[in-house]
Design a protein around this motif. Structure first.
Motif, PDB file in Angstrom:
ATOM      1  N   UNK A 115       0.835  -1.203   0.000  1.00 23.21           N
ATOM      2  CA  UNK A 115       0.000   0.000   0.000  1.00 23.21           C
ATOM      3  C   UNK A 115       0.877   1.264   0.000  1.00 23.21           C
ATOM      4  N   UNK A 116       0.709   2.070  -1.046  1.00 27.09           N
ATOM      5  CA  UNK A 116       1.502   3.282  -1.228  1.00 27.09           C
ATOM      6  C   UNK A 116       0.583   4.502  -1.164  1.00 27.09           C
ATOM      7  N   UNK A 117       1.103   5.586  -0.616  1.00 25.76           N
ATOM      8  CA  UNK A 117       0.318   6.820  -0.504  1.00 25.76           C
ATOM      9  C   UNK A 117       0.531   7.644  -1.770  1.00 25.76           C
ATOM     10  N   UNK A 118      -0.490   7.657  -2.621  1.00 16.95           N
ATOM     11  CA  UNK A 118      -0.383   8.351  -3.913  1.00 16.95           C
ATOM     12  C   UNK A 118      -1.785   8.523  -4.488  1.00 16.95           C
ATOM     13  N   UNK A 119      -2.009   9.620  -5.189  1.00 21.90           N
ATOM     14  CA  UNK A 119      -3.340   9.900  -5.734  1.00 21.90           C
ATOM     15  C   UNK A 119      -3.516   9.430  -7.173  1.00 21.90           C
ATOM     16  N   UNK A 120      -2.650   9.867  -8.066  1.00 18.42           N
ATOM     17  CA  UNK A 120      -2.855   9.623  -9.491  1.00 18.42           C
ATOM     18  C   UNK A 120      -2.649   8.156  -9.860  1.00 18.42           C
ATOM     19  N   UNK A 121      -3.201   7.775 -10.998  1.00 19.18           N
ATOM     20  CA  UNK A 121      -2.973   6.429 -11.517  1.00 19.18           C
ATOM     21  C   UNK A 121      -1.525   6.255 -11.933  1.00 19.18           C
ATOM     22  N   UNK A 122      -0.918   7.332 -12.456  1.00 13.73           N
ATOM     23  CA  UNK A 122       0.478   7.288 -12.879  1.00 13.73           C
ATOM     24  C   UNK A 122       1.335   8.182 -11.990  1.00 13.73           C
ATOM     25  N   UNK A 123       2.638   7.924 -12.034  1.00 15.48           N
ATOM     26  CA  UNK A 123       3.568   8.740 -11.244  1.00 15.48           C
ATOM     27  C   UNK A 123       4.022   9.979 -12.013  1.00 15.48           C
ATOM     28  N   UNK A 124       3.531  10.152 -13.223  1.00 11.43           N
ATOM     29  CA  UNK A 124       4.057  11.173 -14.138  1.00 11.43           C
ATOM     30  C   UNK A 124       3.968  12.602 -13.599  1.00 11.43           C
ATOM     31  N   UNK A 125       2.848  12.968 -12.988  1.00 10.37           N
ATOM     32  CA  UNK A 125       2.641  14.366 -12.563  1.00 10.37           C
ATOM     33  C   UNK A 125       3.454  14.724 -11.331  1.00 10.37           C
TER      34      UNK A 125
END
Length: 234
Positions: A43-53
């Protein structure tokens, strides 16, 4: 009551430990972050589907493993003083919330239906293994199936349903999910909608209000909690 959105998204790179720290420094008691799984089911804390932004990398979170994700710079895009900030694991974020005496609104960020079961399983397993205090936790999602699974696996966890608009037919969800809260887009909340939600006996939260001058208006409608990128202004 104020919740810092993705930590304090206007003050530090969103969904990072430093962002959570900035929210606490602003004086809030609640903080909201997003969680999804890495390729190796961490489980990682991140919003977007991709890491690009929000990093110097490319690709879907779900296609990158923990080691790869941890090598990415998740702060430089926001400001030079944040270069080297990494994507936190949920485990790290839970520890940070306890350290800072924060209550956590954890949003299950789901981009594909097949992710629901593994994500909920991993999140619940982590919460149990860390014995994270449940009075410091609210799990929220747009996905009814995810909230239903949370209820099945650990019914004592508070659950919040996120929606962009409220329909009277949504009231049936409360019977099934025994919700703690409803989280609605502040732009879609009017007096009638607020009254409809509050008569169901749940907490009413709005997202993402960044105009502190409007706080009084929304509190007057019965809003219990405002989710904002700028908790320091509130």
């Amino acid at each position: 009551m104020i919740t810092g959105h993705r930590g304090a998204a206007s003050l530090a790179p969103e969904n990072t430990l430093v962002s959570i720290e900035q929210a606490a420094k602003a004086g809030v008691h609640w903080v909201e972050i997003d969680v999804q799984l890495s390729a190796d089911d961490v489980p990682m804390v991140f919003h977007d589907k991709t890491v690009n932004r929000c990093t110097n990398g490319e690709g879907n979170i779900a296609d990158l493993d923990l080691n790869t994700l941890k090598t990415l710079d998740a702060g430089g895009w926001f400001g030079s003083e944040f270069v080297g900030v990494s994507i936190p694991t949920l485990s790290e974020a839970l520890d940070k919330c306890l350290e800072l005496d924060l209550t956590l609104n954890l949003e299950l960020k789901i981009y594909e239906e097949k992710a629901i079961i593994p994500l909920v399983n991993q999140v619940i397993s982590l919460i149990k293994s860390k014995q994270f205090p449940l009075d410091r936790l609210l799990i929220s999602s747009f996905k009814v199936d995810a909230l239903r699974l949370c209820k099945e696996l650990m019914p004592q966890i508070r659950r919040g349903y996120i929606c962009e608009v409220w329909d009277e037919s949504n009231a049936g969800l409360l019977q099934d999910l025994a919700l703690y809260s409803v989280h609605i887009d502040h732009q879609k909340l009017d007096e009638k909608t607020a009254k409809s939600i509050k008569t169901l006996g749940v907490m009413l939260k709005i997202w993402t209000l960044n105009d502190a001058q409007q706080a009084a208006k929304f509190y007057a409608l019965g809003v219990d909690n405002i989710i904002t990128d700028i908790p320091n202004k509130f």
